[in-house]
Design an enzyme around this catalytic site. Structure first.
Site, PDB file in Angstrom:
ATOM      1  CG  ASP A  25      -4.869   5.395   0.739  1.00  0.00           C
ATOM      2  OD1 ASP A  25      -5.655   4.627   1.040  1.00  0.00           O
ATOM      3  OD2 ASP A  25      -4.852   6.541   1.571  1.00  0.00           O
ATOM      4  CD  GLU A  63      -8.943   4.001  -1.996  1.00  0.00           C
ATOM      5  OE1 GLU A  63      -9.813   3.779  -1.105  1.00  0.00           O
ATOM      6  OE2 GLU A  63      -7.920   4.871  -1.461  1.00  0.00           O
ATOM      7  CG  HIS A 109      -8.981  -1.733   4.163  1.00  0.00           C
ATOM      8  ND1 HIS A 109      -8.719  -1.677   2.728  1.00  0.00           N
ATOM      9  CD2 HIS A 109      -8.869  -0.432   4.594  1.00  0.00           C
ATOM     10  CE1 HIS A 109      -8.294  -0.381   2.307  1.00  0.00           C
ATOM     11  NE2 HIS A 109      -8.138   0.300   3.359  1.00  0.00           N
ATOM     12  CG  ASP A 110     -11.677   1.486   2.957  1.00  0.00           C
ATOM     13  OD1 ASP A 110     -11.049   1.550   4.341  1.00  0.00           O
ATOM     14  OD2 ASP A 110     -10.827   1.954   2.232  1.00  0.00           O
ATOM     15  CG  ASP A 170      -2.156   0.393   1.023  1.00  0.00           C
ATOM     16  OD1 ASP A 170      -2.680   1.440   0.476  1.00  0.00           O
ATOM     17  OD2 ASP A 170      -3.075  -0.453   1.348  1.00  0.00           O
TER      18      ASP A 170
HETATM   19  C1  GLC Z   1      -8.316   5.276   1.768  1.00  0.00           C
HETATM   20  C2  GLC Z   1      -8.166   3.918   2.494  1.00  0.00           C
HETATM   21  C3  GLC Z   1      -8.901   4.127   3.855  1.00  0.00           C
HETATM   22  C4  GLC Z   1      -8.421   5.121   4.418  1.00  0.00           C
HETATM   23  C5  GLC Z   1      -8.208   6.443   3.588  1.00  0.00           C
HETATM   24  C6  GLC Z   1      -7.402   7.344   3.738  1.00  0.00           C
HETATM   25  O1  GLC Z   1      -9.625   5.096   1.316  1.00  0.00           O
HETATM   26  O2  GLC Z   1      -8.522   2.546   1.932  1.00  0.00           O
HETATM   27  O3  GLC Z   1      -8.964   2.938   4.696  1.00  0.00           O
HETATM   28  O4  GLC Z   1      -9.094   5.428   5.615  1.00  0.00           O
HETATM   29  O5  GLC Z   1      -7.837   6.282   2.288  1.00  0.00           O
HETATM   30  O6  GLC Z   1      -6.039   7.117   3.995  1.00  0.00           O
END
Ligand code: GLC
Ligand code: CA
Length: 573
Positions: free
Chosen positions: A216, A272, A345-346, A109
């Site tokens: 991320d 992401e 995980h979200d 990540d």
């Molecule tokens: C992304 C991650 C999430 C995190 C956010 C801030 O969306 O997947 O878990 O809280 O970024 O880093």
């Protein structure tokens, strides 16, 4: 049999990621090795044989870097070290080596839209005249307001996990930007020094043997020009809409690709991108532009909500979901590449969200949802526990929730007068904690996750739903995932075939073809808990079709059982 070359996990042939299946590990909840109740890197290494048995090609590790853990590691204070919670750099080197021996690659990540407020860069930036002042975004108080008093924030924008994106720092009397929380200040990518520090750090990880990066919220790195030149952000959630996909995004990603050698070294890259449209994704993943391999869209996981607010629940009729995925298939058909996911995980657990997690339908709905996703074109992602049908957790009181996002929502909604039942209903459907309960390995205490006290309670259904039970049963969800992964590895049509959605308005059936030359696969899935009739004449001729994979192997004919799915190879004309 596979040749030894296929088991060289460190080799990265051209486009290898187009035939790969990725498995996401949330280290904190995967496997504890030392009894402190928190999953760790040696725990992951101890489960590599299980992952090899499943057949996945890549592990993506959610962050294991040094971190105050305000957002479970998505707040990094040292990009070059492992947090002692998870082990040591030597443990990580060992994990990478052991994974490579089994033919499995490792993707890290990469959290570089923001750092932790404890990161030395930010600590230095806090000094008013420091050389790193502009590595982050600093702003004076709103004109006419005393700095640090209520309402003096530079604007009314709300952070993702806090009431305001702005945090006051008495040292300079100014405010800094944190789109997520005050513990996660945003880096200023307009500064070339910031970008080059990030690229150097990435090269360091590549030299250590990692095979790629999951980036991320990477479409937030280029901020809107008006904001850069000092204008306020609009009120409401900075929610990413107004901040995402800034004008320099493509430039920064192409520069990163060049400077780190992402393409040259055939690294897997997935960005992401909340709020990214198909158009953005097409640009970013067009191989000719040399930016990223693929992105994570949020569209299909935002269909069961209204107002761009995940807590404002809405029903999700099947046609909306399947049409959205089809839209992305079409959108990236000519250039670019899709990632395929329901869970991470979200997100709440797919079987509870899109399937039916009752005792009667859990297994078949988990299998059928997986069939549909894995038969799309793109790179599928499996999230820990999804491969044996883990469900949402029975979290029924605010006190059951641990995640910063949920707690912030509960506090703010309560203050705004939202009734508690409604808050609990939203949390029960959408909280990230559902994905973060420990992996249910077996029937032993705490499901074999830890010998100590788990940092988060194990889902009480672990006696029925666990990896060990699933591995022993060839008809399990786990067995089905193994077959889906094998099918992708062995069948070129699954990897490269052209996608066409059939019966787009049907509210029970999710059905589509994949074709490559004269080879055609047909997927028919009943995504409902009642039987479904195949509409006569609406589908290709099934005489002589061969069943490659099904949830109900003995069934045939025109009625599908609840949550039954079939993958068929049609006879060439
Ligand atoms: C992304 C991650 C999430 C995190 C956010 C801030 O969306 O997947 O878990 O809280 O970024 O880093
Ligand atoms: Ca541990």
């Amino acid at each position: 049999m596979s040749s030894p070359a296929e088991f060289d996990g460190a080799a990265r042939p051209d486009l290898w990621w187009r035939s790969a299946v990725v498995y996401q590990i949330y280290p904190r909840s995967f496997q504890d090795s030392n009894g402190d109740g928190i999953g760790d890197i040696p725990g992951i290494t101890s489960r590599l044989d299980y992952l090899a048995e499943l057949g996945v090609d890549v592990l993506w590790l959610s962050p294991v870097y040094s971190s105050p853990q305000v957002d479970n590691g998505y707040d990094i204070s040292d990009y070059h070290d492992v947090d002692p919670l998870f082990g040591t750099l030597a443990d990580l080197d060992e994990l990478i080596a052991q994974a490579h021996t089994r033919g499995i690659k490792v993707v890290m990540d990469l959290v570089v839209n923001h750092t932790s407020d404890q990161h030395p860069w930010f600590v230095e930036s806090r000094q008013p005249g420091s050389a790193k002042r502009d590595w982050y975004f600093w702003r004076p108080a709103r004109p006419g307001h005393e700095p640090g008093t209520p309402g003096a924030e530079p604007d009314d924008s709300q952070a993702a996990f806090a009431p305001s994106t702005w945090t006051y720092d008495p040292r300079s009397g100014e405010y800094y930007l944190g789109i997520f929380s005050s513990a996660q200040p945003d880096l200023n990518w307009e500064m070339p020094e910031v970008r080059h520090a990030v690229y150097a750090m990435m090269r360091w990880w590549v030299d250590r043997g990692v095979d790629g990066f999951r980036m991320d919220v990477i479409n937030l790195i280029s901020k809107p020009p008006a904001f850069i030149s000092g204008e306020p952000l609009d009120p409401g959630s900075a929610g990413l809409g107004q901040i995402a996909n800034g004008p320099r995004l493509d430039e920064f990603l192409a520069e990163m690709n060049r400077e780190v050698g992402l393409d040259v070294q055939n690294l897997l890259t997935v960005g992401e991108m909340p709020g990214a449209t198909i158009e953005v994704a097409r640009r970013v993943t067009d191989p000719a532009r040399r930016e990223l391999n693929m992105v994570f869209t949020f569209e299909h996981v935002s269909l069961d909500q209204v107002d761009w607010n995940k807590w404002h629940l809405a029903d999700l009729p099947l046609p909306r979901l399947k049409q959205n995925l089809a839209h992305w298939q079409d959108g990236l058909a000519q250039a670019g590449w899709n990632s395929l996911y329901y869970d991470n995980h979200d997100q709440p657990r797919a079987v509870s969200r899109f399937g039916d997690d009752s005792a009667e339908h859990r297994v078949n709905s988990a299998k059928t949802l997986a069939t549909v996703l894995h038969l799309h074109k793109g790179t599928p992602y499996v999230y820990q526990g999804e491969e044996f049908g883990m469900t949402n957790a029975p979290l029924t009181q605010i006190e059951h929730y641990l995640d910063v996002e949920s707690l912030n929502y509960a506090t703010q909604a309560a203050a705004a007068g939202v009734p508690e039942e409604q808050i609990l209903r939203s949390l029960a459907r959408k909280a990230r904690d559902h994905a973060r309960t420990p992996v249910q390995w077996d029937q032993s205490p705490h499901a074999g996750f830890t010998t100590g006290v788990p940092w988060m309670g194990v889902n009480p259904n672990y006696r029925q739903i666990n990896a060990e039970a699933a591995r022993r049963d060839p008809d399990s969800v786990f067995g089905h995932f193994q077959r889906l992964i094998r099918l992708r590895h062995t069948d070129e049509v699954v990897r490269e075939g052209h996608f066409v959605l059939l019966l787009p308005e049907h509210d029970q059936l999710w059905t589509f073809t994949r074709s490559l030359g004269d080879r055609v696969l047909l997927v028919i899935a009943n995504c409902s808990s009642t039987p479904a009739e195949l509409p006569p004449g609406a589908l290709p001729n099934l005489d002589q079709a061969m069943l490659l994979l099904g949830t109900h192997p003995d069934s045939a004919g025109g009625t599908l059982a609840p949550w039954e799915s079939r993958v068929l190879r049609l006879a060439a004309d």
